[in-house]
Write a protein that holds these residues in place. Structure first.
Motif, PDB file in Angstrom:
ATOM      1  N   ASP A  31      54.118  25.719  53.271  1.00 49.11           N
ATOM      2  CA  ASP A  31      54.830  26.991  53.412  1.00 49.11           C
ATOM      3  C   ASP A  31      54.008  28.138  52.838  1.00 49.11           C
ATOM      4  O   ASP A  31      53.606  28.106  51.669  1.00 49.11           O
ATOM      5  N   ASP A  32      53.716  29.121  53.666  1.00 47.08           N
ATOM      6  CA  ASP A  32      52.932  30.296  53.259  1.00 47.08           C
ATOM      7  C   ASP A  32      51.595  29.872  52.637  1.00 47.08           C
ATOM      8  O   ASP A  32      51.127  30.442  51.649  1.00 47.08           O
ATOM      9  N   ARG A  33      50.996  28.868  53.227  1.00 46.13           N
ATOM     10  CA  ARG A  33      49.835  28.202  52.635  1.00 46.13           C
ATOM     11  C   ARG A  33      48.618  29.118  52.475  1.00 46.13           C
ATOM     12  O   ARG A  33      47.885  28.995  51.494  1.00 46.13           O
ATOM     13  N   LEU A  34      48.406  30.030  53.417  1.00 48.79           N
ATOM     14  CA  LEU A  34      47.204  30.859  53.334  1.00 48.79           C
ATOM     15  C   LEU A  34      47.248  31.779  52.121  1.00 48.79           C
ATOM     16  O   LEU A  34      46.217  32.017  51.471  1.00 48.79           O
ATOM     17  N   HIS A  35      48.436  32.294  51.794  1.00 44.96           N
ATOM     18  CA  HIS A  35      48.539  33.130  50.602  1.00 44.96           C
ATOM     19  C   HIS A  35      48.415  32.288  49.330  1.00 44.96           C
ATOM     20  O   HIS A  35      47.832  32.737  48.338  1.00 44.96           O
ATOM     21  N   GLU A  36      48.963  31.078  49.357  1.00 48.60           N
ATOM     22  CA  GLU A  36      48.812  30.168  48.214  1.00 48.60           C
ATOM     23  C   GLU A  36      47.330  29.876  47.978  1.00 48.60           C
ATOM     24  O   GLU A  36      46.848  29.892  46.843  1.00 48.60           O
ATOM     25  N   PHE A  88      37.977  16.212  52.051  1.00 50.61           N
ATOM     26  CA  PHE A  88      37.407  17.542  52.241  1.00 50.61           C
ATOM     27  C   PHE A  88      38.308  18.302  53.209  1.00 50.61           C
ATOM     28  O   PHE A  88      38.718  17.758  54.235  1.00 50.61           O
ATOM     29  N   PRO A  89      38.649  19.560  52.926  1.00 48.55           N
ATOM     30  CA  PRO A  89      39.578  20.294  53.794  1.00 48.55           C
ATOM     31  C   PRO A  89      38.985  20.539  55.187  1.00 48.55           C
ATOM     32  O   PRO A  89      37.855  20.993  55.311  1.00 48.55           O
ATOM     33  N   ASP A  90      39.780  20.254  56.202  1.00 50.41           N
ATOM     34  CA  ASP A  90      39.282  20.422  57.566  1.00 50.41           C
ATOM     35  C   ASP A  90      39.471  21.837  58.086  1.00 50.41           C
ATOM     36  O   ASP A  90      39.145  22.128  59.243  1.00 50.41           O
ATOM     37  N   ASP A  91      40.021  22.742  57.233  1.00 51.47           N
ATOM     38  CA  ASP A  91      40.210  24.116  57.683  1.00 51.47           C
ATOM     39  C   ASP A  91      39.050  25.035  57.295  1.00 51.47           C
ATOM     40  O   ASP A  91      39.084  26.227  57.589  1.00 51.47           O
ATOM     41  N   LEU A  92      38.024  24.484  56.648  1.00 49.27           N
ATOM     42  CA  LEU A  92      36.827  25.287  56.379  1.00 49.27           C
ATOM     43  C   LEU A  92      35.966  25.333  57.631  1.00 49.27           C
ATOM     44  O   LEU A  92      35.696  24.298  58.245  1.00 49.27           O
ATOM     45  N   ALA A  93      35.551  26.509  58.021  1.00 52.00           N
ATOM     46  CA  ALA A  93      34.691  26.645  59.200  1.00 52.00           C
ATOM     47  C   ALA A  93      33.416  25.831  58.999  1.00 52.00           C
ATOM     48  O   ALA A  93      32.885  25.770  57.885  1.00 52.00           O
ATOM     49  N   ILE A 152      39.354  22.642  45.280  1.00 56.20           N
ATOM     50  CA  ILE A 152      38.037  23.001  44.734  1.00 56.20           C
ATOM     51  C   ILE A 152      37.032  23.287  45.843  1.00 56.20           C
ATOM     52  O   ILE A 152      36.144  24.130  45.669  1.00 56.20           O
ATOM     53  N   CYS A 153      37.161  22.626  46.974  1.00 58.83           N
ATOM     54  CA  CYS A 153      36.227  22.879  48.065  1.00 58.83           C
ATOM     55  C   CYS A 153      36.433  24.270  48.657  1.00 58.83           C
ATOM     56  O   CYS A 153      35.464  25.004  48.917  1.00 58.83           O
ATOM     57  N   ARG A 154      37.702  24.626  48.861  1.00 58.62           N
ATOM     58  CA  ARG A 154      37.984  25.976  49.364  1.00 58.62           C
ATOM     59  C   ARG A 154      37.511  27.029  48.369  1.00 58.62           C
ATOM     60  O   ARG A 154      37.012  28.092  48.748  1.00 58.62           O
TER      61      ARG A 154
END
Length: 221
Positions: free
Chosen positions: A82-87, A145-150, A124-126
């Motif tokens: 929920d509202d993840r980008l701002h978090e 590893f987060p898959d939302d990093l370009a 930590i990766c972001r």
């Protein structure tokens, strides 16, 4: 209609050891979902006790909640869907301010290790993708590893970065085979991670931490 307002708030972190120009190693250790930094940091106490030149910094997720019902034990989280980008943005801002404050008290040659456990690995990766410093080593423990990093941002972060994946052989959330898949994904991004396993569940392991602590050799006395 939903709106957002940026406000100032108080973040919490734990520190073991004293920061000074003599500090040779700094560890930033980010906990997993539902944990608190005050308890998580205890797993690293032996590192600071064995070497006065080592300082441990354990940030705490900005969102705290009761683990069961509406009372009792409290845990913290780095984000939800929920509202993840701002978090995510809020936590990156927190960690950037914290690391700037910490490293300002150290020499330019200080060796920085960044470790994330479980949910903390993505955090930590972001963060490091936007951080003003580059760590001496990155440790992803029982997480991915987060898959939302370009891809270009991920490749820039991972290039020539000493990276270790750690997982318990009986981890109930991520198996060694799943960790091996994460390793392959990271290799496709140009990383050269090694995979360590230990007999245990979804937890930290002192023997592995001791081994990882030996990987950073200070460049000054």
């Amino acid at each position: 209609m939903e709106h957002h307002l940026t406000v100032s708030r108080t973040a919490r972190y734990q520190q073991l050891g004293t920061l000074s120009a003599r500090t040779r190693r700094v560890w930033f250790a980010c906990h997993g979902y539902g944990q608190l930094a005050a308890y998580f940091v205890r797993h690293f106490a032996f590192l600071a006790e064995a070497d006065p030149a080592t300082v441990i910094i354990a940030p705490e997720g900005l969102s705290r909640f009761y683990l069961t019902g509406n009372g009792g034990r409290v845990g913290a989280s780095w984000m939800t869907r929920d509202d993840r980008l701002h978090e995510i943005a809020d936590h990156i801002n927190f960690l950037n301010q914290l690391s700037a404050k910490v490293l300002a008290n150290c020499s330019a040659n200080v060796q920085v290790t960044v470790l994330g456990f479980s949910q903390g690995t993505a955090t930590i990766c972001r963060w490091l993708a936007q951080a003003a410093f580059r760590p001496a080593q990155l440790i992803l423990w029982a997480g991915s590893f987060p898959d939302d990093l370009a891809p270009d941002i991920a490749q820039r972060l991972l290039q020539h970065l000493p990276l270790t994946l750690v997982v318990g052989t009986e981890d109930e959330y991520i198996s060694p085979s799943q960790a091996a898949t994460v390793r392959q994904q990271l290799q496709l991004l140009g990383a050269t991670p090694r995979l360590l396993t230990f007999p245990g569940k979804h937890e930290l392991n002192r023997t592995v931490l001791e081994e990882l602590a030996q990987l950073t050799t200070p460049t000054h006395k």
